[in-house]
Design a protein around this motif. Structure first.
Motif, PDB file in Angstrom:
ATOM      1  N   LYS A 174      42.567  26.957  32.228  1.00  0.00           N
ATOM      2  CA  LYS A 174      43.881  26.933  32.857  1.00  0.00           C
ATOM      3  C   LYS A 174      44.283  25.467  32.996  1.00  0.00           C
ATOM      4  O   LYS A 174      43.417  24.638  33.292  1.00  0.00           O
ATOM      5  CB  LYS A 174      43.831  27.587  34.245  1.00  0.00           C
ATOM      6  CG  LYS A 174      43.472  29.056  34.261  1.00  0.00           C
ATOM      7  CD  LYS A 174      43.536  29.644  35.679  1.00  0.00           C
ATOM      8  CE  LYS A 174      42.515  29.026  36.605  1.00  0.00           C
ATOM      9  NZ  LYS A 174      42.630  29.519  38.002  1.00  0.00           N
ATOM     10  N   TYR A 211      45.980  32.419  30.577  1.00  0.00           N
ATOM     11  CA  TYR A 211      46.654  33.449  31.368  1.00  0.00           C
ATOM     12  C   TYR A 211      46.880  34.720  30.541  1.00  0.00           C
ATOM     13  O   TYR A 211      46.726  35.837  31.048  1.00  0.00           O
ATOM     14  CB  TYR A 211      47.983  32.913  31.916  1.00  0.00           C
ATOM     15  CG  TYR A 211      47.809  31.669  32.750  1.00  0.00           C
ATOM     16  CD1 TYR A 211      47.390  31.747  34.084  1.00  0.00           C
ATOM     17  CD2 TYR A 211      48.040  30.414  32.206  1.00  0.00           C
ATOM     18  CE1 TYR A 211      47.221  30.600  34.844  1.00  0.00           C
ATOM     19  CE2 TYR A 211      47.872  29.267  32.966  1.00  0.00           C
ATOM     20  CZ  TYR A 211      47.457  29.364  34.279  1.00  0.00           C
ATOM     21  OH  TYR A 211      47.282  28.223  35.027  1.00  0.00           O
ATOM     22  N   ALA A 217      50.871  29.451  35.218  1.00  0.00           N
ATOM     23  CA  ALA A 217      51.024  30.899  35.343  1.00  0.00           C
ATOM     24  C   ALA A 217      52.483  31.310  35.148  1.00  0.00           C
ATOM     25  O   ALA A 217      52.781  32.260  34.404  1.00  0.00           O
ATOM     26  CB  ALA A 217      50.524  31.367  36.707  1.00  0.00           C
ATOM     27  N   TRP A 226      53.909  34.916  34.437  1.00  0.00           N
ATOM     28  CA  TRP A 226      53.340  35.508  35.637  1.00  0.00           C
ATOM     29  C   TRP A 226      54.197  35.184  36.856  1.00  0.00           C
ATOM     30  O   TRP A 226      54.983  34.235  36.851  1.00  0.00           O
ATOM     31  CB  TRP A 226      51.942  34.958  35.899  1.00  0.00           C
ATOM     32  CG  TRP A 226      50.866  35.426  34.977  1.00  0.00           C
ATOM     33  CD1 TRP A 226      50.988  35.847  33.691  1.00  0.00           C
ATOM     34  CD2 TRP A 226      49.464  35.458  35.277  1.00  0.00           C
ATOM     35  NE1 TRP A 226      49.760  36.152  33.159  1.00  0.00           N
ATOM     36  CE2 TRP A 226      48.802  35.915  34.119  1.00  0.00           C
ATOM     37  CE3 TRP A 226      48.717  35.144  36.399  1.00  0.00           C
ATOM     38  CZ2 TRP A 226      47.426  36.072  34.068  1.00  0.00           C
ATOM     39  CZ3 TRP A 226      47.335  35.294  36.348  1.00  0.00           C
ATOM     40  CH2 TRP A 226      46.701  35.763  35.194  1.00  0.00           C
TER      41      TRP A 226
END
Length: 229
Positions: A154, A160, A187, A192
């Protein structure tokens, strides 16, 4: 205003989000001849080189990158530190952290409200297993995921995407709960939803846009999440 819909999966970053890294500052400071002020530099250097590894299609355990970058910070400050000593302090310190005071109560409330809880960390599978065993967090989570299996750290988008696929949900059904601006930014750029836990010294990245939740601790974020329909 209509209540927001419930995310199908809540993903949690681990270090600093769930676990208190204050003791880490003390131990790293001892290793660096009392220079506790160098912790932030070491942590950001560790993140930088995890991204360098991912950009170069390489993978090393986060603790290995942590040890290597601790040696780099030490050398830049004229401190002698062997590879063995650097790895020893990084591994032992990361695996002996305790949960923030509100974490267990907040996680219990989320589970009682029917949420699926998944940890997702840049640490290795073995690393997070040991961390959760020490902190007493294992039983709260339905799954414990590591980027070790994704092959990318990440905030790479692939990390992700891999986690969403692993849990068999679409990106918009995922919410990341994290105390790092770079993590919630990654994210959101991956599609997300995100909740930012504003631990001391942490800020969101202004160019990434705001998360739908901004709270000073996990309990305050939980109080919002449980209102979702």
């Amino acid at each position: 205003m209509q209540p927001l819909t419930r995310p199908k999966v809540l993903f949690f970053d681990v270090n600093e989000t769930l676990l208190d890294i204050s003791p880490l500052k003390v131990e790293i400071g001892k290793t660096l001849n009392g220079r506790e002020d160098l912790l932030s530099l070491w942590f950001t250097t560790m993140l930088q080189y995890s991204l360098v590894a991912s950009a170069g299609d390489q993978y090393e355990h986060f603790s290995s990158i942590g040890a290597a970058t601790l040696q780099m910070v030490a050398a830049n400050n004229d401190i002698e530190l062997s590879q063995e000593d650097a790895r020893d302090v990084v591994v032992k310190s990361l695996r002996s952290l305790s949960a923030h005071p509100e974490v267990k109560g907040a996680l219990s409330q989320l589970k009682e409200n029917g949420y699926k809880l998944v940890s997702y960390t840049n640490s290795s599978n073995e690393g997070v297993k040991k961390q959760f065993e020490h902190a007493g967090l294992t039983s709260y989570f339905d799954e414990m995921l590591s980027i070790e299996d994704a092959g990318k750290f990440k905030p790479f988008k692939q990390a992700y995407n891999w986690a969403a696929n692993k849990m068999n949900v679409s990106p918009e059904e995922c919410m990341l709960v994290a105390a790092h601006g770079w993590d919630v930014a990654g994210a959101m750029w991956a599609g997300w939803r995100a909740a930012f836990i504003a631990r001391p010294g942490q800020q969101q990245f202004p160019l990434a846009g705001k998360t739908e939740i901004h709270a000073t601790d996990l309990q305050k974020a939980t109080d919002i999440i449980v209102t979702y329909k």
